[in-house]
Design an enzyme around this catalytic site. Structure first.
Site, short mmCIF file in Angstrom:
data_model
loop_
_atom_site.label_atom_id
_atom_site.label_comp_id
_atom_site.label_asym_id
_atom_site.label_seq_id
_atom_site.Cartn_x
_atom_site.Cartn_y
_atom_site.Cartn_z
CG ASN A 10 2.05 13.52 15.59
OD1 ASN A 10 1.69 12.63 16.37
ND2 ASN A 10 3.26 14.05 15.60
CE LYS A 12 3.17 16.98 17.77
NZ LYS A 12 3.94 18.23 17.86
CG HIS A 93 7.62 13.99 15.30
ND1 HIS A 93 7.92 14.86 16.31
CD2 HIS A 93 6.60 14.56 14.61
CE1 HIS A 93 7.09 15.91 16.24
NE2 HIS A 93 6.29 15.74 15.21
CD GLU A 95 6.81 16.73 19.39
OE1 GLU A 95 6.04 15.75 19.41
OE2 GLU A 95 6.44 17.88 19.08
CD GLU A 163 6.24 17.90 11.71
OE1 GLU A 163 5.04 18.20 11.74
OE2 GLU A 163 6.78 17.16 12.55
N GLY A 230 -1.26 20.03 17.17
CA GLY A 230 -2.31 20.53 18.04
C GLY A 230 -3.66 20.68 17.37
P1 13P Z 1 1.92 21.52 15.81
O1 13P Z 1 0.95 21.49 14.66
O2 13P Z 1 1.25 21.37 17.15
O3 13P Z 1 2.86 22.66 15.73
O4 13P Z 1 2.80 20.17 15.67
C1 13P Z 1 3.40 19.88 14.46
C2 13P Z 1 3.94 18.52 14.54
O5 13P Z 1 4.91 18.25 15.21
C3 13P Z 1 3.23 17.46 13.80
O6 13P Z 1 3.99 16.29 13.72
#
Ligand code: 13P
Length: 248
Positions: A10, A12, A93, A95, A163, A230
């Protein structure tokens, strides 16, 4: 029931056309891991060039609107991302829940919209740190699943991702026992909602997955893959996670 491992990235709100060069190494690793499904969700603007550049990879969207079309300025439908080359989308998600106020019901409606277009769906759930500290993680995740999973969900088009919000981008992860406990509860909750089809639904773990911790996390009961933020941005970081999944 054996479920194929799924490693999903992902990006983002990261990436650019130049960054699509990373997909070359990711596609090569995916080709070398025929027992693993590899997907990469990218920003809307990169779906078409990513799908062109990496036709063997499953490229997806990070979100879709719940309606098929209409007066929704600034939004993008499932049909649009599909036409651009997406084969799947994330929904719900954390976020988007935090930044856009999305709810589990929104995730349900978006999953249904994606399904109408034949897209695979990765639907996200997970507790906040305060909820975990209050010993409410299990109940929160159960309630999110109850409200977000469509009645017709099955593993052919639907994947769940656990998550925990406090593990996203923080370098902190739950213990393996905590991960296994939530995944077991998630599987049981799915079973109450969709019956035996629950056995075919993959449940991914997401939150600070790296090449260093992937092998142990992916080996947990009911962990069928990873959703990676990330560490999905570069082939150098993402490929070891694919390789770890392939070795299981
Ligand atoms: P990280 O791997 O950066 O912690 O992010 C996880 C995430 O939100 C994947 O959707």
């Amino acid at each position: 029931m054996t479920r194929r491992k799924l490693v999903a990235g992902n990006w983002k709100m990261n990436g650019s056309r130049a960054a699509l060069a990373e997909l070359d190494g990711i596609a090569a690793a995916a080709a070398a891991a025929p027992n693993v499904d590899v997907m990469v969700a990218v920003p809307f603007t990169l779906i078409a060039p990513a799908a062109d550049r990496a036709p063997t990879l499953s490229i997806g969207a990070e979100d879709v609107h719940e309606a098929d079309s209409g007066a929704h300025t600034g939004c993008v439908s499932a049909a649009m991302v599909k036409e651009a080359g997406a084969r799947f989308t994330l929904v719900g998600h954390s976020e988007r829940r935090m930044d856009q106020g999305e709810t589990s019901h929104d995730a349900w409606a978006k999953a249904a919209a994606a399904r109408r277009q034949g897209l695979h769906v990765i639907s996200c759930c997970g507790e906040t740190e305060a909820e975990r500290d209050a010993d409410r993680a299990e109940r929160v995740v159960q309630a999110q699943i109850e409200k977000s999973v469509p009645d017709n969900a099955d593993g052919s088009w639907f994947t769940l991702a656990y998550e925990p919000r406090w593990a996203i981008g923080t370098g902190r992860t739950p213990t393996l026992e905590q991960i296994a406990a939530i995944h077991a509860i998630a599987r049981a909750k799915l079973r109450t909602l969709i019956g035996d089809a629950a056995d075919g639904v993959r449940i991914l773990y997401g939150g600070s997955v790296t090449g260093d911790n992937a092998a142990t996390i992916l080996a947990c009961d009911n962990v069928d893959g990873a959703l990676v933020g990330g560490a999905s941005l570069t082939a150098a970081k993402f490929v070891p996670i694919i390789t770890a999944a392939a070795a299981l």
